[in-house]
Scaffold this motif. Sequence first.
Motif, PDB file in Angstrom:
ATOM      1  N   ALA A 322     102.752  24.337  11.457  1.00 11.58           N
ATOM      2  CA  ALA A 322     102.557  22.896  11.370  1.00 11.58           C
ATOM      3  C   ALA A 322     103.867  22.122  11.322  1.00 11.58           C
ATOM      4  N   ASP A 323     104.864  22.642  10.603  1.00 17.60           N
ATOM      5  CA  ASP A 323     106.095  21.884  10.377  1.00 17.60           C
ATOM      6  C   ASP A 323     107.210  22.215  11.356  1.00 17.60           C
ATOM      7  N   LYS A 324     107.261  23.449  11.825  1.00 20.10           N
ATOM      8  CA  LYS A 324     108.412  23.867  12.633  1.00 20.10           C
ATOM      9  C   LYS A 324     108.043  24.351  14.030  1.00 20.10           C
ATOM     10  N   GLY A 325     106.780  24.208  14.411  1.00 15.49           N
ATOM     11  CA  GLY A 325     106.387  24.456  15.788  1.00 15.49           C
ATOM     12  C   GLY A 325     106.232  25.895  16.197  1.00 15.49           C
ATOM     13  N   ILE A 401      96.362  22.192  19.322  1.00 13.36           N
ATOM     14  CA  ILE A 401      97.556  21.766  18.603  1.00 13.36           C
ATOM     15  C   ILE A 401      97.297  21.862  17.109  1.00 13.36           C
ATOM     16  N   GLY A 403      99.563  20.682  14.055  1.00 12.89           N
ATOM     17  CA  GLY A 403     100.804  20.076  13.605  1.00 12.89           C
ATOM     18  C   GLY A 403     101.823  20.052  14.733  1.00 12.89           C
ATOM     19  N   SER A 404     103.014  20.620  14.488  1.00 13.69           N
ATOM     20  CA  SER A 404     104.059  20.672  15.501  1.00 13.69           C
ATOM     21  C   SER A 404     103.905  21.870  16.431  1.00 13.69           C
ATOM     22  N   GLY A 405     103.065  22.837  16.061  1.00 18.75           N
ATOM     23  CA  GLY A 405     102.894  24.041  16.854  1.00 18.75           C
ATOM     24  C   GLY A 405     101.548  24.113  17.522  1.00 18.75           C
ATOM     25  N   LYS A 406     101.290  25.261  18.126  1.00 21.23           N
ATOM     26  CA  LYS A 406     100.030  25.485  18.818  1.00 21.23           C
ATOM     27  C   LYS A 406      99.469  26.845  18.427  1.00 21.23           C
ATOM     28  N   ARG A 440     107.101  28.422  20.609  1.00 19.85           N
ATOM     29  CA  ARG A 440     107.810  27.340  19.930  1.00 19.85           C
ATOM     30  C   ARG A 440     108.654  26.577  20.956  1.00 19.85           C
ATOM     31  N   LYS A 441     108.535  25.283  20.957  1.00 19.02           N
ATOM     32  CA  LYS A 441     109.245  24.475  21.938  1.00 19.02           C
ATOM     33  C   LYS A 441     110.697  24.298  21.548  1.00 19.02           C
ATOM     34  N   ASP A 443     114.073  22.344  21.093  1.00 19.23           N
ATOM     35  CA  ASP A 443     114.363  20.969  20.708  1.00 19.23           C
ATOM     36  C   ASP A 443     115.178  20.225  21.758  1.00 19.23           C
TER      37      ASP A 443
END
Length: 583
Positions: A322-325, A401, A403-406, A440-441, A443
């Motif tokens: 959720a927080d760091k993808g 999705i 949060g920030s991740g999948k 993870r995408k 940055d």
Amino acid sequence: MQSNWPFIVIALCILLALGFIWLEYRRANNRFLLLRIVAAIIATAALACIILPITYNSSVTKRDDHKAVLPTNGFDADSIGDDSAIFTTDLAIKKAYPKAKLINGLDELSQTDRLHVYGYGLSSAELQQLDSLSLVFHPSKVPAGVTQVNWNGRLKAGEALHIQGQYNNTSAQKIKLVLRGLNTGLDSVILSPNVQSSFDLSAIPKTTGKVVFSLYADAALQGNIPVQIDAVKPLKVLMLSASPDFESKFLKNWLSENGYAVALRSAISKDKFNSEYINIDQFNLNKISEQTLGRFDVVIGDLSILNALSPTESGALKQEIADKGLGLIVRADSTGKTSWLQKYFPVDRASGKESAPAPLIINGNKSQSKLSYGLAHIVYQNGTQPLVKTAQDRVLASSAISGSGKVVFTTLNNTFSWMLSGNKGDYSALWSVLITKAVRKNDAVEIGIELLSPPYISDPVTLQISQGKSSPIIINGQEVALVQNPWIPFEYDLLYWPQTAGWQSLKQNDQASSWYTYARQDWKTVQNADKLSATKKYANTHKISDIVTKQIQQKIRIDVPKIYFYILLLVACTFLWIETKFS
């Protein structure tokens, strides 16, 4: 003398008329005297009108109409009148049709009220030069060949190349459409005669980098197909397996062969694990913490082992996603308790006999081989994206999705059978899609570059670039100016005229990219079909009826036909002759 000629003729005719009247008056027989005198006057007056030019003035309405004809490729020379003012910008047309006047640009036709265009018409860029000039289009028939074509020009290693389009077969024979690459036929299709057919060709490239494929209709080249194939980016993958099995073994091998860094933890018994490390340094995997998860880009785990994580481990995994993808791929290996992992992925198990092996639809592309997928499937939920489906639209892998991740969820547990049968293509395509969707995408913001139209040699091409601020663009060693979009601040446009066909290099700061320019003969029928469509659309919005043609009132002198005076002279003389004979 010439200026006095009318007066001399009139004077002579008056004297002649007086002489005839005197002769008629002196005759002893005065019968029809008045009619004879009138006939004599008419005869001499008609003679004078025959000798002299008799005219009258009138006013006529004239259209101020400057008509021009522009023949383009595919025009029929017999359809152009000889009295037309013919112009062309094409040296080949000028050579074939010497009557045409060669002009430098279409803007030279701006003084004409109406333009007649024959053939396949003009491209969108050429139509812009007309500056709303009204136009009458005389289109040629749709050319034979590929009239529409499209393909996915950027691939990941293992993904399938798909070429779709339409072919206009005007012959009475079948046409074989062949996709070729690296001197090898990759796929083909037979098209029916005398019909416009759709086609769909596909292949999985066996190499990476810049590759140019070709499409042939029998032996005739239709056009080149440039494709950029990116190698699967080496990523760090953590695999959590409930027990050593074939699915984990083959996936681990495939990941390592493709350069992934892999750490595998398999459960042996309660709180006892076996760990393997490939292309990565060893470290303790007995406890899953935020620090451990921070080392990886994606986690692949069985649903049962993920549900068996301690509350601390499960919380760390959920927070990292959720927080760091962090990406997570969940394999549904059991129907045990549900958790937050299945919030968007309820699994349904169909009753009855298991379906026979069948091809799968992987990210919209049909697999080359069949696979047995069992009875379980994912019930579609809003907010999810199906990635793998059956022909009956049953979802076998989906993403959502978090949060920030999948999170990616799949019910497939026997994809290794593809590897056993030697079908590495479908196996690579499936797992490339799942990992790419979940990973993870980065940055780092990539600069988006889009071609607004297919680029051809010596034609202007517009590139649209998305970036935070303007930076110099270098194309083939030449700096090109950018123009900022006034409505979208992060979009910039540049105009470029490629001088050579093939791959063009593009650099911005430390980033390099490339795009492909087609030769003039590439996709010739596609170009002609596009011109037909663009010119028809332009002609419909710039019709001749929209023009207010200037009307001119002009005074002209009109000659009276001499035939009328010959008739009067003949009638008068005939009357006098008959009257003399019977008097």
